[in-house]
Design a protein around this motif. Structure first.
Motif, short mmCIF file in Angstrom:
data_model
loop_
_atom_site.label_atom_id
_atom_site.label_comp_id
_atom_site.label_asym_id
_atom_site.label_seq_id
_atom_site.Cartn_x
_atom_site.Cartn_y
_atom_site.Cartn_z
N TRP A 46 -6.63 -25.41 49.51
CA TRP A 46 -6.19 -26.25 49.59
C TRP A 46 -6.01 -27.10 50.45
N ILE A 96 -14.31 -32.28 36.42
CA ILE A 96 -14.12 -31.62 37.43
C ILE A 96 -13.88 -33.30 38.81
N ARG A 100 -11.42 -35.07 40.21
CA ARG A 100 -11.27 -36.19 41.86
C ARG A 100 -10.99 -37.26 42.24
N THR A 110 -7.99 -38.48 47.48
CA THR A 110 -8.45 -36.36 47.17
C THR A 110 -8.34 -35.36 48.14
N LEU A 112 -10.46 -33.10 46.62
CA LEU A 112 -11.27 -31.70 45.99
C LEU A 112 -12.53 -32.93 46.73
N MET A 117 -16.19 -28.48 45.06
CA MET A 117 -16.79 -29.57 43.72
C MET A 117 -17.72 -28.27 42.96
N GLU A 156 -6.58 -25.51 37.87
CA GLU A 156 -7.02 -26.15 39.43
C GLU A 156 -6.56 -27.34 39.42
N SER A 157 -6.75 -28.55 38.59
CA SER A 157 -7.09 -29.44 38.47
C SER A 157 -6.77 -30.35 37.70
#
Length: 217
Positions: A46, A96, A100, A110, A112, A117, A156-157
């Motif tokens: 992160w 994904i 982002r 972001t 990400l 990715m 994750e997100s």
């Protein structure tokens, strides 16, 4: 903190090492192999794009036990009306990318990165990462992705383009897998997930659950 060697895939033991604010290491790379190994140990990357890679194992850990999922009266009505439909792994790349690109309150960018990715897309192609899609009128309006380690899903997100989409998807997922998953790892606190029943547990308790079916332990 410990600097990782790019030529060697290894991490300090997060059970024995308490880094600054949960950071156990920095550096290394974002190869598929390193990321997969990190999650097996309870560690996740992160960091902001353009900055040094940071690897985390916070204490306490924010998690949700699927049987503790909280569904409000309003969400029960929404789910009963079948406002949304749900799929898994039908469009990982779009999920994904949406995670982002979606605008978030109080955030100007972001975390990400394109490299991160790409690694998660490879993990998905190998069957190690999965996505949950939320649809409304055949349009992708929400979803989330993560990795499954044994009986733990490491979220994750998530993203939501319409009200309650990601919340409905998360509730659907928790209810569907309540007999198969012992834990959903939410990593860091959010009010959104706390309202659904997520709570803090000690890092050692989290790692004990994670390592039950962990080939590296």
């Amino acid at each position: 903190m410990i600097r990782l060697d790019e030529n060697e895939i290894s991490f300090p033991d997060p059970e024995l090492y308490d880094g600054h604010e949960g950071i156990v290491a920095f550096g290394g790379d974002l190869s598929l192999e390193r990321i997969w190994f990190a999650y097996q140990l309870g560690i996740f990357p992160w960091f902001n794009p353009g900055e040094e890679i940071l690897w985390w194992c916070p204490d306490p850990r924010f998690v949700l036990f699927p049987e503790e999922i909280k569904v409000s009266k309003s969400m029960k009505k929404i789910l009963a009306r079948n406002v949304f439909t749900f799929t898994e792994n039908t469009n990982f790349r779009k999920v994904i990318k949406s995670c982002r690109d979606i605008g978030r309150k109080g955030q100007s960018g972001t975390w990400l990165s394109d490299e991160l990715m790409a690694s998660f897309i490879k993990l998905h192609d190998y069957g190690l990462a999965k996505s949950v899609e939320v649809w409304q009128n055949e349009e992708l309006v929400g979803g989330f992705y993560g990795l499954q380690i044994g009986n733990v899903f490491c979220g994750e997100s998530m993203f939501s383009k319409v009200s309650n989409a990601s919340k409905a998807g998360f509730i659907h997922f928790a209810q569907r897998y309540k007999d198969k998953l012992e834990l959903i790892d939410c990593q860091s606190h959010t009010d959104h997930l706390e309202s659904l029943g997520a709570r803090m547990i000690p890092k050692r308790e989290f790692l004990k659950i994670l390592h039950k079916n962990n080939e590296y332990r």
